[in-house]
Design a protein around this motif. Structure first.
Motif, PDB file in Angstrom:
ATOM      1  N   SER A   1       0.819  -1.217   0.000  1.00  0.00           N
ATOM      2  CA  SER A   1       0.000   0.000   0.000  1.00  0.00           C
ATOM      3  C   SER A   1       0.850   1.264   0.000  1.00  0.00           C
ATOM      4  CB  SER A   1      -0.934   0.004   1.219  1.00  0.00           C
ATOM      5  OG  SER A   1      -0.211   0.235   2.424  1.00  0.00           O
ATOM      6  N   THR A   2       2.145   1.147   0.324  1.00  0.00           N
ATOM      7  CA  THR A   2       3.030   2.320   0.330  1.00  0.00           C
ATOM      8  C   THR A   2       3.633   2.592  -1.048  1.00  0.00           C
ATOM      9  OG1 THR A   2       5.008   1.050   0.950  1.00  0.00           O
ATOM     10  CG2 THR A   2       3.610   1.887   2.749  1.00  0.00           C
ATOM     11  N   TRP A   3       3.439   1.679  -1.987  1.00  0.00           N
ATOM     12  CA  TRP A   3       3.974   1.847  -3.338  1.00  0.00           C
ATOM     13  C   TRP A   3       2.942   2.539  -4.216  1.00  0.00           C
ATOM     14  CZ3 TRP A   3       8.826  -0.018  -5.150  1.00  0.00           C
ATOM     15  CH2 TRP A   3       9.580  -0.700  -4.180  1.00  0.00           C
ATOM     16  N   ALA A   4       3.291   3.700  -4.757  1.00  0.00           N
ATOM     17  CA  ALA A   4       2.366   4.404  -5.646  1.00  0.00           C
ATOM     18  C   ALA A   4       2.017   3.552  -6.852  1.00  0.00           C
ATOM     19  CB  ALA A   4       2.977   5.740  -6.086  1.00  0.00           C
ATOM     20  N   THR A   5       2.988   2.756  -7.302  1.00  0.00           N
ATOM     21  CA  THR A   5       2.755   1.773  -8.363  1.00  0.00           C
ATOM     22  C   THR A   5       2.926   0.398  -7.724  1.00  0.00           C
ATOM     23  OG1 THR A   5       3.706   3.296  -9.985  1.00  0.00           O
ATOM     24  CG2 THR A   5       3.436   1.000 -10.669  1.00  0.00           C
ATOM     25  N   PRO A   6       1.836  -0.246  -7.304  1.00  0.00           N
ATOM     26  CA  PRO A   6       1.946  -1.515  -6.573  1.00  0.00           C
ATOM     27  C   PRO A   6       2.701  -2.595  -7.331  1.00  0.00           C
ATOM     28  CG  PRO A   6      -0.280  -0.626  -6.394  1.00  0.00           C
ATOM     29  CD  PRO A   6       0.441   0.209  -7.416  1.00  0.00           C
ATOM     30  N   GLU A   7       2.649  -2.555  -8.673  1.00  0.00           N
ATOM     31  CA  GLU A   7       3.340  -3.566  -9.472  1.00  0.00           C
ATOM     32  C   GLU A   7       4.852  -3.454  -9.375  1.00  0.00           C
ATOM     33  OE1 GLU A   7       1.115  -1.413 -10.675  1.00  0.00           O
ATOM     34  OE2 GLU A   7      -0.673  -2.694 -10.841  1.00  0.00           O
ATOM     35  N   TRP A   8       5.350  -2.382  -8.767  1.00  0.00           N
ATOM     36  CA  TRP A   8       6.793  -2.200  -8.595  1.00  0.00           C
ATOM     37  C   TRP A   8       7.282  -2.709  -7.249  1.00  0.00           C
ATOM     38  CZ3 TRP A   8       7.899   3.511 -10.490  1.00  0.00           C
ATOM     39  CH2 TRP A   8       7.613   3.585 -11.870  1.00  0.00           C
ATOM     40  N   GLN A   9       6.390  -3.179  -6.400  1.00  0.00           N
ATOM     41  CA  GLN A   9       6.796  -3.599  -5.057  1.00  0.00           C
ATOM     42  C   GLN A   9       7.920  -4.622  -5.101  1.00  0.00           C
ATOM     43  OE1 GLN A   9       4.003  -5.983  -2.829  1.00  0.00           O
ATOM     44  NE2 GLN A   9       4.886  -5.412  -0.863  1.00  0.00           N
ATOM     45  N   VAL A  10       8.944  -4.400  -4.258  1.00  0.00           N
ATOM     46  CA  VAL A  10      10.067  -5.323  -4.129  1.00  0.00           C
ATOM     47  C   VAL A  10      10.079  -5.873  -2.708  1.00  0.00           C
ATOM     48  CG1 VAL A  10      12.584  -5.575  -4.213  1.00  0.00           C
ATOM     49  CG2 VAL A  10      11.422  -4.073  -5.847  1.00  0.00           C
ATOM     50  N   VAL A  11      10.362  -7.166  -2.584  1.00  0.00           N
ATOM     51  CA  VAL A  11      10.532  -7.800  -1.279  1.00  0.00           C
ATOM     52  C   VAL A  11      11.841  -8.570  -1.284  1.00  0.00           C
ATOM     53  CG1 VAL A  11       8.037  -7.999  -0.938  1.00  0.00           C
ATOM     54  CG2 VAL A  11       9.307  -9.916  -1.931  1.00  0.00           C
TER      55      VAL A  11
ATOM     56  N   TYR B   1       4.286 -14.842  -0.840  1.00  0.00           N
ATOM     57  CA  TYR B   1       5.202 -14.262  -1.825  1.00  0.00           C
ATOM     58  C   TYR B   1       4.805 -14.599  -3.261  1.00  0.00           C
ATOM     59  CZ  TYR B   1       8.801 -11.992   1.005  1.00  0.00           C
ATOM     60  OH  TYR B   1       9.497 -11.119   1.808  1.00  0.00           O
ATOM     61  N   ARG B   2       3.855 -15.472  -3.451  1.00  0.00           N
ATOM     62  CA  ARG B   2       3.337 -15.694  -4.804  1.00  0.00           C
ATOM     63  C   ARG B   2       2.599 -14.459  -5.309  1.00  0.00           C
ATOM     64  NH1 ARG B   2       4.403 -20.634  -6.409  1.00  0.00           N
ATOM     65  NH2 ARG B   2       4.870 -22.208  -4.830  1.00  0.00           N
ATOM     66  N   HIS B   3       2.294 -13.545  -4.391  1.00  0.00           N
ATOM     67  CA  HIS B   3       1.645 -12.285  -4.758  1.00  0.00           C
ATOM     68  C   HIS B   3       2.636 -11.126  -4.778  1.00  0.00           C
ATOM     69  CE1 HIS B   3      -2.289 -14.207  -4.328  1.00  0.00           C
ATOM     70  NE2 HIS B   3      -1.804 -14.767  -3.225  1.00  0.00           N
ATOM     71  N   ALA B   4       3.911 -11.424  -4.613  1.00  0.00           N
ATOM     72  CA  ALA B   4       4.939 -10.377  -4.630  1.00  0.00           C
ATOM     73  C   ALA B   4       5.450 -10.192  -6.052  1.00  0.00           C
ATOM     74  CB  ALA B   4       6.092 -10.757  -3.699  1.00  0.00           C
ATOM     75  N   PRO B   5       5.403  -8.978  -6.590  1.00  0.00           N
ATOM     76  CA  PRO B   5       5.819  -8.785  -7.987  1.00  0.00           C
ATOM     77  C   PRO B   5       7.311  -9.022  -8.227  1.00  0.00           C
ATOM     78  CG  PRO B   5       4.498  -6.929  -7.183  1.00  0.00           C
ATOM     79  CD  PRO B   5       4.863  -7.755  -5.990  1.00  0.00           C
ATOM     80  N   TRP B   6       8.157  -8.558  -7.288  1.00  0.00           N
ATOM     81  CA  TRP B   6       9.609  -8.614  -7.464  1.00  0.00           C
ATOM     82  C   TRP B   6      10.237  -9.134  -6.174  1.00  0.00           C
ATOM     83  CZ3 TRP B   6      11.730  -6.944 -12.152  1.00  0.00           C
ATOM     84  CH2 TRP B   6      10.859  -6.246 -12.993  1.00  0.00           C
ATOM     85  N   ILE B   7      11.106 -10.146  -6.296  1.00  0.00           N
ATOM     86  CA  ILE B   7      11.722 -10.763  -5.131  1.00  0.00           C
ATOM     87  C   ILE B   7      13.237 -10.786  -5.299  1.00  0.00           C
ATOM     88  CG2 ILE B   7      11.874 -12.824  -3.692  1.00  0.00           C
ATOM     89  CD1 ILE B   7       9.140 -13.668  -4.776  1.00  0.00           C
ATOM     90  N   GLU B   8      13.951 -10.089  -4.410  1.00  0.00           N
ATOM     91  CA  GLU B   8      15.409 -10.204  -4.375  1.00  0.00           C
ATOM     92  C   GLU B   8      15.775 -11.424  -3.543  1.00  0.00           C
ATOM     93  OE1 GLU B   8      18.031  -6.837  -3.759  1.00  0.00           O
ATOM     94  OE2 GLU B   8      16.296  -5.501  -3.939  1.00  0.00           O
ATOM     95  N   VAL B   9      16.580 -12.298  -4.115  1.00  0.00           N
ATOM     96  CA  VAL B   9      16.954 -13.550  -3.469  1.00  0.00           C
ATOM     97  C   VAL B   9      18.291 -13.363  -2.762  1.00  0.00           C
ATOM     98  CG1 VAL B   9      17.424 -16.003  -3.807  1.00  0.00           C
ATOM     99  CG2 VAL B   9      15.685 -14.858  -5.209  1.00  0.00           C
TER     100      VAL B   9
END
Length: 334
Positions: A233-243, A268-276
């Motif tokens: 919810s803090t991302w103005a563009t939710p599709e850019w969210q990184v976890v 995390y299947r709902h996370a757009p971007w995941i740093e491993v």
């Protein structure tokens, strides 16, 4: 359901993506002309290696790449700043290539960035470091937005108001890229979420740091999914969210990163971007691609003899693995 995009952190377990560096002690052994020559050669070489890293990510279907914060050593010093400017056009071409290949470039400044410090000189130096990183991202022609994020931690505890005030006063090319991440001990997910709301910057959620802080023993604890959604919810563009994702090396709640990821939050299947964040780097990403990304399995097959892994030992001995704090400290004139 979206398919998350996986990200590589700085180097590879193989020698495919590695960078050169020089210590402060060595550089200062030479006169200014030789220092300039050395930095010019190093910057040129590391820029070529960055281009190679982008191509490596593309070939291996890795869509996000975290730049090393030590990519251009001494770039915040007078000599390094001048040398870096010589590479602006070449850096722009490398950044253009990343954009062309749809490889997202992000950056995590080192742990010496503490915007909530009690010491004004530490805050000033932190801002100086952030300005240098923002200049590098500008030279790469990356957008001044969280797409090309610079991620930091909250730093000093009980200083949220100071942290918010300093963030609000940052230059546009820094503030527009800044994200804040929860940590294990000082700023919980809820704490950093509140700061992000007040400072109007995105929150980067780390599930492993969250479970350590909350002292829970599974990624399926309801608070993991709740905080993932709160962070989005803090991302103005939710599709850019990184976890971020990591596993504990010896135990579930161990702070040290394991070689591979063998447990994933189902959320995390709902996370757009995941740093491993795993010690075996691209090998850990490949395991996730093969066993998790297109399946319904969140508990992956264990890896035998992790501690004895020669590649893990090699990474431990590599100066730039995980942006070695010792190296970063050596590479700073102050």
């Amino acid at each position: 359901m979206m398919t998350p995009k996986l990200g590589l952190v700085c180097i590879t377990a193989s020698k495919a993506v590695r960078y050169r560096t020089v210590t402060r002690k060595r550089l200062l052994q030479f006169d200014s002309l030789e220092q300039e020559r050395m930095l010019r050669e190093l910057y040129a070489d590391n820029l070529r290696r960055l281009g190679g890293a982008i191509e490596f990510c593309n070939l291996n279907n890795i869509r996000l790449y975290r730049l090393s914060s030590a990519l251009f050593p001494f770039a915040d010093d007078v000599i390094g700043e001048r040398i870096l400017a010589e590479f602006e056009e070449a850096m722009g071409l490398v950044g253009d290539r990343a954009i062309q290949l749809n490889i997202r470039l992000v950056l995590h400044p080192n742990q010496f960035v503490v915007l909530s410090s009690d010491r004004p000189d530490v805050i000033d130096n932190s801002i100086k470091i952030l300005k240098t990183h923002a200049r590098i991202l500008d030279f790469l022609r990356l957008p001044q937005s969280p797409w090309a994020l610079m991620n930091i931690h909250g730093g000093k505890g009980d200083r949220a108001e100071r942290l918010i005030r300093v963030i609000q006063e940052l230059p546009d090319n820094v503030r527009s890229r800044l994200t804040l991440e929860n940590d294990e001990y000082t700023y919980s997910s809820q704490d950093i979420f509140a700061v992000c709301q007040s400072a109007n910057v995105p929150m980067l959620f780390d599930a492993h740091r969250h479970v350590i802080h909350e002292q829970v023993n599974t990624y399926e604890d309801p608070t993991v999914a709740e905080m993932l959604e709160a962070a989005r919810s803090t991302w103005a563009t939710p599709e850019w969210q990184v976890v971020h994702i990591s596993n504990g090396a010896e135990t579930f709640s161990n702070q040290r990163h394991s070689d591979y990821i063998t447990a994933m939050p189902s959320a995390y299947r709902h996370a757009p971007w995941i740093e491993v964040e795993a010690r075996q780097k691209e090998l850990a990403i490949k395991k996730l691609q093969d066993e998790w990304l297109f399946t319904n399995v969140n508990e992956l097959t264990p890896v035998i003899c992790e501690a004895a892994s020669p590649i893990a030992q090699q990474i431990d001995e590599t100066a730039l693995a995980e942006d070695s704090p010792k190296l970063v400290k050596q590479n700073t004139f102050r």
